[in-house]
Design a protein around this motif. Sequence first.
Motif, PDB file in Angstrom:
ATOM      1  N   TYR A  45      -4.452   4.319  -5.896  1.00 46.54           N
ATOM      2  CA  TYR A  45      -4.298   4.936  -4.583  1.00 46.54           C
ATOM      3  C   TYR A  45      -4.436   6.444  -4.761  1.00 46.54           C
ATOM      4  O   TYR A  45      -3.789   7.032  -5.636  1.00 46.54           O
ATOM      5  CB  TYR A  45      -2.940   4.603  -3.979  1.00 46.54           C
ATOM      6  N   TRP A  46      -5.268   7.055  -3.919  1.00 45.86           N
ATOM      7  CA  TRP A  46      -5.565   8.483  -4.027  1.00 45.86           C
ATOM      8  C   TRP A  46      -5.078   9.235  -2.792  1.00 45.86           C
ATOM      9  O   TRP A  46      -5.109   8.720  -1.686  1.00 45.86           O
ATOM     10  CB  TRP A  46      -7.074   8.697  -4.142  1.00 45.86           C
ATOM     11  N   GLY A  47      -4.692  10.478  -3.038  1.00 44.46           N
ATOM     12  CA  GLY A  47      -4.422  11.371  -1.924  1.00 44.46           C
ATOM     13  C   GLY A  47      -5.699  12.063  -1.486  1.00 44.46           C
ATOM     14  O   GLY A  47      -6.778  11.829  -2.047  1.00 44.46           O
ATOM     15  N   GLN A  48      -5.562  12.937  -0.491  1.00 45.67           N
ATOM     16  CA  GLN A  48      -6.723  13.634   0.062  1.00 45.67           C
ATOM     17  C   GLN A  48      -7.057  14.910  -0.691  1.00 45.67           C
ATOM     18  O   GLN A  48      -8.127  15.477  -0.515  1.00 45.67           O
ATOM     19  CB  GLN A  48      -6.470  13.962   1.538  1.00 45.67           C
ATOM     20  N   GLY A  49      -6.146  15.367  -1.507  1.00 45.06           N
ATOM     21  CA  GLY A  49      -6.414  16.548  -2.321  1.00 45.06           C
ATOM     22  C   GLY A  49      -5.837  17.825  -1.749  1.00 45.06           C
ATOM     23  O   GLY A  49      -5.589  17.927  -0.545  1.00 45.06           O
ATOM     24  N   THR A  50      -5.626  18.777  -2.640  1.00 41.06           N
ATOM     25  CA  THR A  50      -5.197  20.117  -2.247  1.00 41.06           C
ATOM     26  C   THR A  50      -6.018  21.114  -3.056  1.00 41.06           C
ATOM     27  O   THR A  50      -6.201  20.944  -4.262  1.00 41.06           O
ATOM     28  CB  THR A  50      -3.683  20.310  -2.459  1.00 41.06           C
ATOM     29  N   GLN A  51      -6.533  22.119  -2.371  1.00 38.88           N
ATOM     30  CA  GLN A  51      -7.446  23.057  -3.014  1.00 38.88           C
ATOM     31  C   GLN A  51      -6.676  24.142  -3.761  1.00 38.88           C
ATOM     32  O   GLN A  51      -5.739  24.747  -3.213  1.00 38.88           O
ATOM     33  CB  GLN A  51      -8.360  23.709  -1.969  1.00 38.88           C
ATOM     34  N   VAL A  52      -7.108  24.373  -4.985  1.00 34.09           N
ATOM     35  CA  VAL A  52      -6.576  25.478  -5.795  1.00 34.09           C
ATOM     36  C   VAL A  52      -7.734  26.414  -6.103  1.00 34.09           C
ATOM     37  O   VAL A  52      -8.764  25.973  -6.628  1.00 34.09           O
ATOM     38  CB  VAL A  52      -5.947  24.962  -7.096  1.00 34.09           C
ATOM     39  N   THR A  53      -7.565  27.675  -5.755  1.00 32.11           N
ATOM     40  CA  THR A  53      -8.582  28.681  -6.035  1.00 32.11           C
ATOM     41  C   THR A  53      -7.940  29.816  -6.815  1.00 32.11           C
ATOM     42  O   THR A  53      -6.943  30.391  -6.382  1.00 32.11           O
ATOM     43  CB  THR A  53      -9.187  29.232  -4.732  1.00 32.11           C
ATOM     44  N   VAL A  54      -8.520  30.095  -7.974  1.00 30.45           N
ATOM     45  CA  VAL A  54      -7.991  31.150  -8.843  1.00 30.45           C
ATOM     46  C   VAL A  54      -8.993  32.291  -8.869  1.00 30.45           C
ATOM     47  O   VAL A  54     -10.151  32.110  -9.249  1.00 30.45           O
ATOM     48  CB  VAL A  54      -7.747  30.619 -10.262  1.00 30.45           C
ATOM     49  N   SER A  55      -8.536  33.452  -8.451  1.00 32.49           N
ATOM     50  CA  SER A  55      -9.415  34.620  -8.414  1.00 32.49           C
ATOM     51  C   SER A  55      -9.225  35.456  -9.677  1.00 32.49           C
ATOM     52  O   SER A  55      -8.116  35.581 -10.194  1.00 32.49           O
ATOM     53  CB  SER A  55      -9.117  35.465  -7.182  1.00 32.49           C
ATOM     54  N   SER A  56     -10.326  36.023 -10.133  1.00 29.14           N
ATOM     55  CA  SER A  56     -10.258  36.848 -11.350  1.00 29.14           C
ATOM     56  C   SER A  56     -10.066  38.314 -11.004  1.00 29.14           C
ATOM     57  O   SER A  56     -10.167  38.714  -9.855  1.00 29.14           O
ATOM     58  CB  SER A  56     -11.533  36.663 -12.179  1.00 29.14           C
ATOM     59  N   GLN A  59       0.844  -1.185   0.000  1.00 28.49           N
ATOM     60  CA  GLN A  59       0.000   0.000   0.000  1.00 28.49           C
ATOM     61  C   GLN A  59       0.888   1.247   0.000  1.00 28.49           C
ATOM     62  O   GLN A  59       2.036   1.216   0.443  1.00 28.49           O
ATOM     63  CB  GLN A  59      -0.897   0.000   1.242  1.00 28.49           C
ATOM     64  N   VAL A  60       0.333   2.338  -0.520  1.00 24.54           N
ATOM     65  CA  VAL A  60       1.081   3.587  -0.543  1.00 24.54           C
ATOM     66  C   VAL A  60       0.122   4.721  -0.203  1.00 24.54           C
ATOM     67  O   VAL A  60      -1.030   4.733  -0.639  1.00 24.54           O
ATOM     68  CB  VAL A  60       1.746   3.812  -1.917  1.00 24.54           C
ATOM     69  N   HIS A  61       0.600   5.648   0.602  1.00 28.54           N
ATOM     70  CA  HIS A  61      -0.186   6.828   0.946  1.00 28.54           C
ATOM     71  C   HIS A  61       0.378   8.027   0.191  1.00 28.54           C
ATOM     72  O   HIS A  61       1.601   8.171   0.061  1.00 28.54           O
ATOM     73  CB  HIS A  61      -0.144   7.085   2.444  1.00 28.54           C
ATOM     74  N   LEU A  62      -0.525   8.861  -0.280  1.00 28.85           N
ATOM     75  CA  LEU A  62      -0.137  10.029  -1.058  1.00 28.85           C
ATOM     76  C   LEU A  62      -0.604  11.290  -0.344  1.00 28.85           C
ATOM     77  O   LEU A  62      -1.742  11.345   0.139  1.00 28.85           O
ATOM     78  CB  LEU A  62      -0.766   9.971  -2.457  1.00 28.85           C
ATOM     79  N   VAL A  63       0.262  12.281  -0.309  1.00 28.95           N
ATOM     80  CA  VAL A  63      -0.076  13.550   0.318  1.00 28.95           C
ATOM     81  C   VAL A  63       0.239  14.683  -0.654  1.00 28.95           C
ATOM     82  O   VAL A  63       1.387  14.856  -1.061  1.00 28.95           O
ATOM     83  CB  VAL A  63       0.701  13.765   1.629  1.00 28.95           C
ATOM     84  N   GLU A  64      -0.813  15.431  -1.001  1.00 29.63           N
ATOM     85  CA  GLU A  64      -0.645  16.559  -1.908  1.00 29.63           C
ATOM     86  C   GLU A  64      -0.363  17.841  -1.125  1.00 29.63           C
ATOM     87  O   GLU A  64      -0.804  17.994   0.018  1.00 29.63           O
ATOM     88  CB  GLU A  64      -1.912  16.782  -2.746  1.00 29.63           C
ATOM     89  N   SER A  65       0.330  18.741  -1.776  1.00 32.50           N
ATOM     90  CA  SER A  65       0.584  20.064  -1.199  1.00 32.50           C
ATOM     91  C   SER A  65       0.802  21.053  -2.332  1.00 32.50           C
ATOM     92  O   SER A  65       0.944  20.654  -3.487  1.00 32.50           O
ATOM     93  CB  SER A  65       1.810  20.036  -0.270  1.00 32.50           C
ATOM     94  N   GLY A  66       0.813  22.325  -1.967  1.00 35.11           N
ATOM     95  CA  GLY A  66       1.102  23.355  -2.955  1.00 35.11           C
ATOM     96  C   GLY A  66      -0.094  24.135  -3.433  1.00 35.11           C
ATOM     97  O   GLY A  66       0.052  25.099  -4.190  1.00 35.11           O
ATOM     98  N   GLY A  67      -1.275  23.732  -3.023  1.00 35.40           N
ATOM     99  CA  GLY A  67      -2.456  24.474  -3.434  1.00 35.40           C
ATOM    100  C   GLY A  67      -2.563  25.793  -2.693  1.00 35.40           C
ATOM    101  O   GLY A  67      -1.770  26.092  -1.795  1.00 35.40           O
ATOM    102  N   GLY A  68      -3.544  26.578  -3.102  1.00 32.90           N
ATOM    103  CA  GLY A  68      -3.750  27.855  -2.435  1.00 32.90           C
ATOM    104  C   GLY A  68      -4.566  28.784  -3.293  1.00 32.90           C
ATOM    105  O   GLY A  68      -5.165  28.379  -4.289  1.00 32.90           O
ATOM    106  N   LEU A  69      -4.566  30.041  -2.877  1.00 30.42           N
ATOM    107  CA  LEU A  69      -5.288  31.081  -3.601  1.00 30.42           C
ATOM    108  C   LEU A  69      -4.293  31.842  -4.469  1.00 30.42           C
ATOM    109  O   LEU A  69      -3.254  32.302  -3.986  1.00 30.42           O
ATOM    110  CB  LEU A  69      -5.950  32.032  -2.604  1.00 30.42           C
ATOM    111  N   VAL A  70      -4.624  31.961  -5.742  1.00 31.11           N
ATOM    112  CA  VAL A  70      -3.724  32.634  -6.671  1.00 31.11           C
ATOM    113  C   VAL A  70      -4.554  33.477  -7.620  1.00 31.11           C
ATOM    114  O   VAL A  70      -5.706  33.134  -7.921  1.00 31.11           O
ATOM    115  CB  VAL A  70      -2.862  31.609  -7.434  1.00 31.11           C
ATOM    116  N   GLN A  71      -3.972  34.552  -8.081  1.00 23.85           N
ATOM    117  CA  GLN A  71      -4.680  35.411  -9.026  1.00 23.85           C
ATOM    118  C   GLN A  71      -4.627  34.824 -10.429  1.00 23.85           C
ATOM    119  O   GLN A  71      -3.682  34.099 -10.786  1.00 23.85           O
ATOM    120  CB  GLN A  71      -4.071  36.802  -9.027  1.00 23.85           C
TER     121      GLN A  71
END
Length: 117
Positions: A106-117, A1-13
Amino acid sequence: QVHLVESGGGLVQEGGSLRLSCAASRQIFRVSNWGWYRQAPGKQRELVALVTGDGSKTYADSVKGRGTISADLAENRLYLLLNNLKPEDTANYYCKIRLLRDLRDYWGQGTQVTVSS
């Protein structure tokens, strides 16, 4: 088994860039494929980019020319660089790996990406 951890998401213009990272919990061998998917509210999860064990890369039409997927097996990491971000890129981004050993996903838990206009 393998666990995956995402990172790097955030709020960006709009027009900005992000590099997402997916860290595996152990050394990765014999990969069938390893990729990034995303899911926006009210929409189905969709493929963003995928790299196969032989190094072939596939990109969704929506990110072609803007996205670059890369894998660093020595570091057990998968990356996704997204440039020229658009509001429609807003989603939760998931990392998924399919190993040749068991052909399970195998899936990670996700990282949120939000792009503002």
